[in-house]
Design an enzyme around this catalytic site. Structure first.
Site, PDB file in Angstrom:
ATOM      1  N   SER A 110      25.223  42.956  39.670  1.00  0.00           N
ATOM      2  CA  SER A 110      26.142  42.616  40.767  1.00  0.00           C
ATOM      3  C   SER A 110      26.727  43.858  41.411  1.00  0.00           C
ATOM      4  O   SER A 110      26.993  44.855  40.730  1.00  0.00           O
ATOM      5  CB  SER A 110      27.274  41.729  40.249  1.00  0.00           C
ATOM      6  OG  SER A 110      28.070  41.301  41.335  1.00  0.00           O
ATOM      7  N   GLY A 120      39.014  39.150  43.017  1.00  0.00           N
ATOM      8  CA  GLY A 120      39.327  38.402  44.229  1.00  0.00           C
ATOM      9  C   GLY A 120      38.200  38.343  45.242  1.00  0.00           C
ATOM     10  O   GLY A 120      38.364  37.758  46.318  1.00  0.00           O
ATOM     11  N   ASP A 176      35.063  29.147  47.435  1.00  0.00           N
ATOM     12  CA  ASP A 176      34.316  30.374  47.124  1.00  0.00           C
ATOM     13  C   ASP A 176      32.813  30.107  47.021  1.00  0.00           C
ATOM     14  O   ASP A 176      31.995  30.833  47.605  1.00  0.00           O
ATOM     15  CB  ASP A 176      34.817  30.997  45.806  1.00  0.00           C
ATOM     16  CG  ASP A 176      36.227  31.544  45.912  1.00  0.00           C
ATOM     17  OD1 ASP A 176      36.829  31.416  46.992  1.00  0.00           O
ATOM     18  OD2 ASP A 176      36.725  32.104  44.914  1.00  0.00           O
TER      19      ASP A 176
HETATM   20  N1  LIG Z   1      27.936  39.459  37.262  1.00  0.00           N
HETATM   21  C1  LIG Z   1      28.567  38.722  36.351  1.00  0.00           C
HETATM   22  N2  LIG Z   1      28.125  38.678  35.085  1.00  0.00           N
HETATM   23  C2  LIG Z   1      28.746  37.917  34.160  1.00  0.00           C
HETATM   24  N3  LIG Z   1      29.845  37.174  34.388  1.00  0.00           N
HETATM   25  C3  LIG Z   1      30.336  37.185  35.633  1.00  0.00           C
HETATM   26  C4  LIG Z   1      29.729  37.946  36.680  1.00  0.00           C
HETATM   27  N4  LIG Z   1      30.436  37.767  37.797  1.00  0.00           N
HETATM   28  C5  LIG Z   1      31.456  36.931  37.465  1.00  0.00           C
HETATM   29  N5  LIG Z   1      31.396  36.578  36.176  1.00  0.00           N
HETATM   30  C6  LIG Z   1      32.343  35.684  35.460  1.00  0.00           C
HETATM   31  O1  LIG Z   1      33.393  35.359  36.355  1.00  0.00           O
HETATM   32  C7  LIG Z   1      34.652  35.858  35.863  1.00  0.00           C
HETATM   33  C8  LIG Z   1      35.501  36.357  37.029  1.00  0.00           C
HETATM   34  O2  LIG Z   1      35.853  35.232  37.780  1.00  0.00           O
HETATM   35  P1  LIG Z   1      37.262  35.074  38.461  1.00  0.00           P
HETATM   36  O3  LIG Z   1      37.197  33.808  39.195  1.00  0.00           O
HETATM   37  O4  LIG Z   1      38.367  35.266  37.475  1.00  0.00           O
HETATM   38  O5  LIG Z   1      37.334  36.322  39.486  1.00  0.00           O
HETATM   39  P2  LIG Z   1      36.579  36.520  40.874  1.00  0.00           P
HETATM   40  O6  LIG Z   1      35.673  35.365  41.099  1.00  0.00           O
HETATM   41  O7  LIG Z   1      35.974  37.864  40.871  1.00  0.00           O
HETATM   42  O8  LIG Z   1      37.789  36.495  41.907  1.00  0.00           O
HETATM   43  P3  LIG Z   1      38.307  35.263  42.836  1.00  0.00           P
HETATM   44  O9  LIG Z   1      38.043  34.010  42.061  1.00  0.00           O
HETATM   45  O10 LIG Z   1      39.767  35.513  42.998  1.00  0.00           O
HETATM   46  O11 LIG Z   1      37.557  35.399  44.090  1.00  0.00           O
HETATM   47  C9  LIG Z   1      34.272  36.980  34.918  1.00  0.00           C
HETATM   48  O12 LIG Z   1      35.290  37.185  33.953  1.00  0.00           O
HETATM   49  C10 LIG Z   1      32.985  36.424  34.297  1.00  0.00           C
HETATM   50  O13 LIG Z   1      33.260  35.470  33.292  1.00  0.00           O
HETATM   51  C1  LIG Z   2      42.777  31.061  44.299  1.00  0.00           C
HETATM   52  C2  LIG Z   2      41.649  30.308  44.989  1.00  0.00           C
HETATM   53  O1  LIG Z   2      42.229  29.547  46.062  1.00  0.00           O
HETATM   54  C3  LIG Z   2      40.650  31.248  45.639  1.00  0.00           C
HETATM   55  C4  LIG Z   2      40.031  32.234  44.710  1.00  0.00           C
HETATM   56  O2  LIG Z   2      39.131  33.043  45.444  1.00  0.00           O
HETATM   57  C5  LIG Z   2      41.009  29.381  43.989  1.00  0.00           C
HETATM   58  C6  LIG Z   2      40.112  28.341  44.629  1.00  0.00           C
HETATM   59  O3  LIG Z   2      40.274  28.001  45.795  1.00  0.00           O
HETATM   60  O4  LIG Z   2      39.254  27.826  43.895  1.00  0.00           O
HETATM   61 MG   LIG Z   3      36.376  33.378  41.060  1.00  0.00          MG
END
Ligand SMILES: Nc1ncnc2c1ncn2[C@@H]1O[C@H](COP(=O)(O)OP(=O)(O)OP(=O)(O)O)[C@@H](O)[C@H]1O
Ligand SMILES: C[C@@](O)(CCO)CC(=O)[O-]
Ligand SMILES: [Mg+2]
Length: 354
Positions: free
Chosen positions: A136, A143, A204
């Protein structure tokens, strides 16, 4: 046989968190991707395991197919064409499969992603040996939608070997899913997101599946086209956080202060709708680009204030806000907050040095 899929991350321009409670939100995909390669062994390989390689973390997990069958085959694994939620029993079995891999303590945050992988793989591909490689460009837990991007890329790779899906449209050198099949892909990715986020709105995975810009409310997507050359600076505070916990925190606050939080969510709804209208307004209408940018800046400031009142800002985010304000630039957190990334609008006249 091998297939490689990719899915983009995203920024939320307005409406995060409130969108979980039915408000409108606006999001855009970004050109940072998660890549998934799926490879089936040949009989000569004599390999009867399912392997997951997380290349960026230098981690590899491996399960004998017989072990996965033993854990999941009696729990009603769904059919690839009917996305279904992972039941509590299936989640328990998946948690045991993940635990057996002894993920190092410092990387334990990956467990939810590995669980989503197991659910999506078993549901779409069944109990076949394979090697799945993930890389990735997105920072995890910041976020930018890394959880949605991995769920979309995994679902795309797994579905591309399914008979019911047709992938033959050429898109920037990649094959693309036909429009009618994106819905199936998006619904599977949503099931994966549920495992990571607990209670996702679906914004998302939807913006990662469809790309470009979307307006999203209560599970419904409207694809939008920006008529403004918007430039956003993304600052990563590098403060780690977890979307599931932040979303749960906002829900708890909204239970404690129902009326007040409903006003907050309604205000966010109005902000997102106004933002969407400005972004889509035709070039050469009554307002100049600068006037539209000024309105967007104000809406971003208001949205940030409301996110603060939801309890999802953070000292590191406030530092970025104060720093950019010194240059008269408006910022807001993007995604779940609590750290992670901050968006700053870079007005066009700055870029032209006027
Ligand atoms: N490339 C990856 N490899 C393995 N796990 C992943 C990977 N990308 C995301 N994940 C999983 O998703 C989790 C992160 O998700 P989270 O929803 O907390 O944050 P985000 O998606 O980066 O941010 P947001 O939801 O605010 O946009 C990681 O802790 C892991 O479990
Ligand atoms: C915080 C949130 O609104 C966005 C995360 O990127 C969660 C969601 O909509 O699933
Ligand atoms: Mg997320």
């Amino acid at each position: 046989m091998e297939v490689k899929a990719r899915a983009p991350g995203k920024i939320i321009l307005s409406g995060e968190h409130a969108v979980v409670h039915g408000s409108t939100a606006v999001a855009s995909s970004i050109n940072l991707y998660t890549y998934v390669t799926l490879r089936f062994p040949t009989p000569a390989d004599n390999d009867d395991t399912l392997k997951l390689q997380l290349k960026d973390m230098a981690l590899e997990f491996s399960w004998p197919i017989a072990r996965i069958k033993e854990a999941l085959s009696e729990l009603g694994i769904p059919n690839p064409s009917t996305p279904a939620s992972c039941s509590i029993e299936a989640m328990k079995s998946i948690a045991a499969l993940v635990e057996e891999q002894n993920i190092p303590e410092a990387k334990i945050f990956l467990a939810s992603g590995v669980s989503a992988f197991l659910w999506l793989y078993a549901s779409i591909q069944g109990f076949k040996p394979a090697t799945v490689v993930v890389t990735s460009e997105l920072p995890l837990g910041s976020g930018l939608g890394s959880s949605a991007a991995i769920c979309v890329a995994l679902s795309a790779a797994f579905l591309s070997f399914s008979d019911s899906v047709n992938v033959d449209l050429n898109h920037q050198g990649w094959l693309a899913f036909a429009d009618e099949e994106l819905d199936l892909l998006n619904r599977w990715a949503f099931e994966g997101e549920k495992i990571v986020h607990g209670r996702p709105s679906g914004i998302d995975n939807t913006v990662s599946t469809y790309g470009n810009m979307i307006q999203f409310k209560s599970g419904n997507l409207t694809r939008i086209r920006s008529n403004l050359p918007l430039k956003m600076l993304i600052t990563n505070t590098k403060v780690g956080r977890n979307t599931k916990a932040l979303v749960a925190g906002v829900s708890e606050r909204s239970l404690r202060h129902q009326d007040a939080m409903n006003f907050v969510f309604n205000a966010v709804d109005s902000i997102s709708k106004e933002l969407s209208t400005i972004i889509q307004s035709p070039i050469g209408d009554d307002l100049s680009v600068t006037q539209k940018e000024e309105k967007i800046e104000e809406l971003m400031e208001m949205n940030q204030g409301l996110l603060q009142s939801m309890g999802v800002s953070h000292a590191s985010i406030e530092t970025v806000l104060r720093t950019t304000l010194k240059y008269k630039l408006a910022s807001k957190l993007t995604g779940a907050g609590g750290g992670g990334c901050v968006l700053t609008l870079l007005p066009n006249c700055i870029l032209l040095f006027c």
